[in-house]
Design a protein around this motif. Structure first.
Motif, PDB file in Angstrom:
ATOM      1  N   SER A 154       0.818  -1.208   0.000  1.00 20.70           N
ATOM      2  CA  SER A 154       0.000   0.000   0.000  1.00 20.70           C
ATOM      3  C   SER A 154       0.856   1.264   0.000  1.00 20.70           C
ATOM      4  O   SER A 154       0.327   2.360   0.048  1.00 20.70           O
ATOM      5  N   ALA A 159      -0.893  15.640   0.639  1.00 20.67           N
ATOM      6  CA  ALA A 159      -0.712  14.238   1.011  1.00 20.67           C
ATOM      7  C   ALA A 159      -1.959  13.506   0.560  1.00 20.67           C
ATOM      8  O   ALA A 159      -2.964  14.140   0.215  1.00 20.67           O
ATOM      9  N   GLY A 160      -1.877  12.171   0.582  1.00 22.46           N
ATOM     10  CA  GLY A 160      -3.048  11.391   0.221  1.00 22.46           C
ATOM     11  C   GLY A 160      -4.240  11.758   1.095  1.00 22.46           C
ATOM     12  O   GLY A 160      -5.347  12.011   0.607  1.00 22.46           O
ATOM     13  N   GLU A 210      -7.907  13.185   0.092  1.00 24.85           N
ATOM     14  CA  GLU A 210      -9.192  12.598   0.483  1.00 24.85           C
ATOM     15  C   GLU A 210     -10.096  13.664   1.089  1.00 24.85           C
ATOM     16  O   GLU A 210     -11.289  13.753   0.781  1.00 24.85           O
ATOM     17  N   HIS A 247      -8.321   1.661   3.986  1.00 23.47           N
ATOM     18  CA  HIS A 247      -7.279   2.314   4.767  1.00 23.47           C
ATOM     19  C   HIS A 247      -7.939   3.232   5.794  1.00 23.47           C
ATOM     20  O   HIS A 247      -8.964   3.840   5.509  1.00 23.47           O
ATOM     21  N   THR A 278      -7.416   6.141   6.733  1.00 29.60           N
ATOM     22  CA  THR A 278      -7.657   7.545   6.394  1.00 29.60           C
ATOM     23  C   THR A 278      -9.031   7.744   5.748  1.00 29.60           C
ATOM     24  O   THR A 278      -9.550   8.858   5.785  1.00 29.60           O
ATOM     25  N   ASN A 279      -9.616   6.693   5.168  1.00 28.55           N
ATOM     26  CA  ASN A 279     -10.925   6.858   4.523  1.00 28.55           C
ATOM     27  C   ASN A 279     -12.014   7.196   5.544  1.00 28.55           C
ATOM     28  O   ASN A 279     -12.650   8.255   5.439  1.00 28.55           O
ATOM     29  N   THR A 301     -11.144   1.812  -2.919  1.00 29.93           N
ATOM     30  CA  THR A 301      -9.788   1.679  -3.415  1.00 29.93           C
ATOM     31  C   THR A 301      -9.831   0.528  -4.417  1.00 29.93           C
ATOM     32  O   THR A 301     -10.358  -0.531  -4.087  1.00 29.93           O
ATOM     33  N   THR A 312      -7.418  -2.715  -1.069  1.00 29.52           N
ATOM     34  CA  THR A 312      -6.339  -3.002  -0.124  1.00 29.52           C
ATOM     35  C   THR A 312      -6.201  -4.497   0.126  1.00 29.52           C
ATOM     36  O   THR A 312      -5.310  -4.920   0.848  1.00 29.52           O
ATOM     37  N   ASP A 349      -9.957   6.115  -4.049  1.00 28.96           N
ATOM     38  CA  ASP A 349      -8.687   6.257  -3.333  1.00 28.96           C
ATOM     39  C   ASP A 349      -7.601   5.716  -4.260  1.00 28.96           C
ATOM     40  O   ASP A 349      -7.530   4.512  -4.507  1.00 28.96           O
ATOM     41  N   ALA A 405      -4.421   5.342  -4.024  1.00 28.71           N
ATOM     42  CA  ALA A 405      -3.148   4.863  -3.481  1.00 28.71           C
ATOM     43  C   ALA A 405      -2.618   3.679  -4.287  1.00 28.71           C
ATOM     44  O   ALA A 405      -1.409   3.453  -4.325  1.00 28.71           O
ATOM     45  N   HIS A 460      -8.185  10.792  -5.569  1.00 31.72           N
ATOM     46  CA  HIS A 460      -6.901  11.388  -5.212  1.00 31.72           C
ATOM     47  C   HIS A 460      -5.811  10.410  -5.628  1.00 31.72           C
ATOM     48  O   HIS A 460      -6.026   9.197  -5.667  1.00 31.72           O
ATOM     49  N   ASN A 496      -1.651   9.390  -5.005  1.00 36.47           N
ATOM     50  CA  ASN A 496      -0.494   9.620  -4.153  1.00 36.47           C
ATOM     51  C   ASN A 496       0.724   9.695  -5.060  1.00 36.47           C
ATOM     52  O   ASN A 496       1.306   8.669  -5.399  1.00 36.47           O
ATOM     53  N   HIS A 529       3.553  10.622  -4.326  1.00 33.43           N
ATOM     54  CA  HIS A 529       4.737  10.114  -3.622  1.00 33.43           C
ATOM     55  C   HIS A 529       4.781   8.595  -3.662  1.00 33.43           C
ATOM     56  O   HIS A 529       5.787   8.011  -3.281  1.00 33.43           O
ATOM     57  N   LYS A 530       3.736   7.945  -4.128  1.00 33.91           N
ATOM     58  CA  LYS A 530       3.810   6.503  -4.364  1.00 33.91           C
ATOM     59  C   LYS A 530       3.975   6.260  -5.864  1.00 33.91           C
ATOM     60  O   LYS A 530       5.061   5.951  -6.334  1.00 33.91           O
TER      61      LYS A 530
HETATM   62  C1  LIG Z   1      -4.991   3.014   0.575  1.00 42.00           C
HETATM   63  C2  LIG Z   1      -4.442   4.306   1.129  1.00 42.00           C
HETATM   64  N1  LIG Z   1      -5.219   5.405   1.146  1.00 42.00           N
HETATM   65  C3  LIG Z   1      -4.764   6.588   1.628  1.00 42.00           C
HETATM   66  C4  LIG Z   1      -3.492   6.744   2.132  1.00 42.00           C
HETATM   67  C5  LIG Z   1      -3.080   8.076   2.720  1.00 42.00           C
HETATM   68  O1  LIG Z   1      -2.032   8.696   2.039  1.00 42.00           O
HETATM   69  P1  LIG Z   1      -1.001   9.651   2.807  1.00 42.00           P
HETATM   70  O2  LIG Z   1      -0.195   8.781   3.692  1.00 42.00           O
HETATM   71  O3  LIG Z   1      -0.206  10.294   1.718  1.00 42.00           O
HETATM   72  O4  LIG Z   1      -1.808  10.662   3.573  1.00 42.00           O
HETATM   73  C6  LIG Z   1      -2.645   5.621   2.142  1.00 42.00           C
HETATM   74  C7  LIG Z   1      -1.271   5.773   2.696  1.00 42.00           C
HETATM   75  O5  LIG Z   1      -0.591   4.963   3.131  1.00 42.00           O
HETATM   76  C8  LIG Z   1      -3.123   4.377   1.622  1.00 42.00           C
HETATM   77  O6  LIG Z   1      -2.340   3.290   1.611  1.00 42.00           O
END
Ligand SMILES: Cc1ncc(COP(=O)(O)O)c(C=O)c1O
Lengths: 128, 488
Positions: free
Chosen positions: B76, B136-137, B141, B170, B172-173, B214, B218, B243, B245, B265, B267, B269-270
């Motif tokens: 992830s 950031a991710g 979101e 994840h 963060t959702n 996602t 995941t 998502d 990611a 969104h 990422n 950075h990924k």
């Molecule tokens: C599936 C998923 N969604 C959202 C995120 C959140 O991204 P960020 O860490 O850049 O805030 C991640 C981060 O690891 C993630 O793996």
């Protein structure tokens, strides 16, 4: 195999319920605390809050995960275990005793019948 | 390796490092700051020589497990190689010395890169508009769900109070949904890793603001019923959040816009290979469908008829959800992503999708062959996959955490552990396309050795790691007694 006291009732979401004259004490099972790992934080409902069976009534958080706690029966929250604020590890150490979470003044006695018996809960965790 | 002191513990009064010393600031410049806002005491910074600083941080960095040193299959997180060329480009003095408040006429080069990056990301995702503002991710979101909210509110549809989220999501959702004032309703995931469509249908209604998904999920599998899911949520009047990611798996192959998503969104950075980890700066651009265009966060890069570039801000887009930070995103990270996109081109991106998926499936098959258990044995992996060590935990007392720690002794970074929560004792493994077959084979060899050790010397595995600067850290103490401020 983790302990599953025969006299308690269980929710499939891993809470236990103990009825004493209409006041139901709620906690999470030994199996649940074991799966969560060491708890670092417990969020409890407010005393006076009215919940329906299946409502979210708190959160337990470990280094691995956060998990919602659901009210196993409907009613009003009459007491919470304040010791958990400083010592969440009580849930790990004594899930059925000092690690209880909250007490509900049950409004529907029949809610208890919808919960699992110890044998049924045992069967559930074996099939997981 | 010996225990390293904190830099504060090396401090001696009067020592200083010339190149790190702040330039003397003339008193007349300071006088613009009101006296009551100026500090009375000097900050308690460590006083050390330049040599001590260099040695201290070089030693620390050599203790790191890092993508520059080891295979890093953190599921992830898409820990792929960060091309040095991208770094060089972002460090060009013209970019580095550009002040964010400089006039547009002085920022035309930077703005043109950002404008093009917006267009690349539109093309990659199939969305109608892109904003690079989120840093950031998780902030992407937040922007996405804030736009969903703005959309419903603009239509006077106030009854939509719930966001649906599959249980494998994840963390963060749900956190995002709550931050935006929504209630979260979980949707169960079936034994094959796909969303339980019947349960989703039952959960949808006039209270549904949207669904956050996602895909690939995941669980490391592509959601096969995505069209039916999109239809179900749209018919109930909800919007679909993607998502991104896991975009790496489908880069150049499938576009979220074509799957029916309203907002996504990414990422960068990924998927777009910029350095990340340890909470470092990120980039979580958002893309939207036609109906959410008015709400995109600002600033964005715009182009005039005469081909010059300008900042699109809330004065020209008053319906925008507004700024997410003082300026636009993390400029350096966005530049690296721009370079990455330009150097790959269309064909390169397709190869990223193909090779990240190939690497994951190769690794999965080889790990199954040495006796590891796949969580979804009947499914093909996306760019990542899940193993479960529930059997080893039960029969040998060796948990996923023990195996993860032992991997460090074999000079392999551990995969993501205990996520998604749905699968007990799991590893989420994401090799990425930038690893060679030899690197994947070395990981398999390490896993084979550890699986054997788990059977023959389980107590040893439970004590691992043995070769690292520290043994097992006390996560519980760290979480309960978080203390990040140095004091004597
Ligand atoms: C599936 C998923 N969604 C959202 C995120 C959140 O991204 P960020 O860490 O850049 O805030 C991640 C981060 O690891 C993630 O793996």
């Amino acid at each position: 195999m983790s302990e599953i006291p025969a006299e308690l009732r269980y929710a499939s979401s891993h809470e236990w319920a103990k009825n004493e004259d209409g006041t139901v004490t709620v906690g999470i099972t030994a199996h649940a605390q074991d799966a969560m790992g060491d708890l670092v934080y417990v969020e409890l409902p407010e005393v006076g809050q009215v919940v329906a069976a299946g409502d979210e009534a708190g959160v337990v958080e470990s280094v691995k995960a956060a998990s919602d706690i659901y009210a196993p029966v409907s009613g009003e929250i009459v007491e919470i275990n304040e010791a958990l604020e400083d010592e969440p590890e009580l849930v790990n150490n004594a899930p059925y005793e000092g690690g209880w979470l909250f007490k509900i003044a049950m409004s529907e006695e029949t809610d208890l019948d919808n919960l699992l018996t110890a044998d049924q809960y045992q069967a559930q965790i074996e099939s997981e | 390796m010996s225990e390293t002191k904190l830099i504060f513990q090396l401090s001696q009064p009067g020592r200083s490092a010339v190149s790190q010393a702040p330039k003397a600031v003339a008193e007349d410049k300071l006088s613009a700051i009101p006296a009551h806002l100026r500090r009375q005491q000097k900050p308690a910074l460590p006083e050390v020589s330049e040599m001590q600083v260099v040695r201290h941080y070089t030693n620390l960095s050599s203790k790191n497990f890092a993508i520059d040193k080891q295979f890093y299959p953190l599921g992830s997180c898409t820990m792929k190689y960060n091309p040095r060329g991208a770094n060089r480009a972002a460090m060009l003095p013209g970019f580095l010395n550009r002040h964010p408040l400089a006039p547009e006429t002085h920022s035309q080069g930077f703005l043109s890169c950002m404008f093009e990056l917006q267009n690349f990301l539109k093309e990659v995702t199939g969305m109608k508009g892109v904003s690079l503002a989120p840093m950031a991710g998780a902030q992407g979101e937040f922007a996405g769900v804030a736009m969903i909210r703005a959309y419903h509110e603009a239509r006077g549809d106030e009854a939509r109070t719930e966001i649906l989220i599959p249980e494998a999501a994840h963390g963060t959702n749900p956190a995002t949904a709550v931050m935006c004032g929504y209630k979260v309703r979980e949707v169960p995931v079936g034994k094959d890793g796909d969303v339980d469509l019947e349960a989703l249908k039952a959960a949808c209604g006039p209270q549904t603001a949207g669904l956050m998904m996602t895909n690939p999920s995941t669980c490391g599998v592509f959601e096969r019923q995505i069209e039916a899911i999109a239809k179900t949520v749209h018919e109930a009047g909800g919007l679909l959040y993607y998502d991104g990611a896991n975009l790496n798996a489908i880069l150049g192959k499938v576009r979220p816009g074509d799957m029916g998503f309203d907002v996504i969104h990414m990422n960068l950075h990924k998927t777009f290979a910029t350095p990340h980890g340890g909470g470092g700066p990120g980039a979580g651009p958002v893309g939207v469908s036609e109906r959410l265009l008015p709400y995109l966060p600002t600033p964005m890069a715009g182009q005039r008829d005469d081909d010059s570039y300008y900042w699109v801000d809330t004065d020209t887009l008053p319906t925008s959800i507004g700024h997410l930070s003082a300026f636009m995103g993390n400029a350096g990270v966005l530049l690296r992503a721009y370079y990455y996109a330009r150097s790959l081109g269309r064909d390169g991106m397709i190869r990223v999708g193909e090779f990240s998926t190939l690497a994951a499936n190769y690794l999965l098959k080889r790990l199954e062959a040495i006796g590891c258990t796949a969580a979804y044995p009947d499914r093909r992996a996306s760019h990542e996959f899940i193993l479960t060590f529930a059997k080893e935990a039960k029969e040998l007392g060796v948990t996923a955490m023990d195996i993860a720690k032992r991997l460090l002794d074999y000079n392999q970074h551990a995969p993501t552990t205990y996520f998604p929560l749905l699968v007990p004792e799991c590893f989420l493994i994401e090799p990425t396309e930038t690893e060679s077959k030899e690197a994947l084979d070395e990981f398999v060899d390490a896993m084979a050795a550890i699986m054997e050790e788990a059977r023959t010397e389980p107590d040893m595995v439970k004590e691992a790691p043995f070769t690292q600067p520290v043994r097992r850290l006390d996560d519980v103490k760290a979480a309960r007694e978080l203390d990040l401020t140095w004091s004597e």
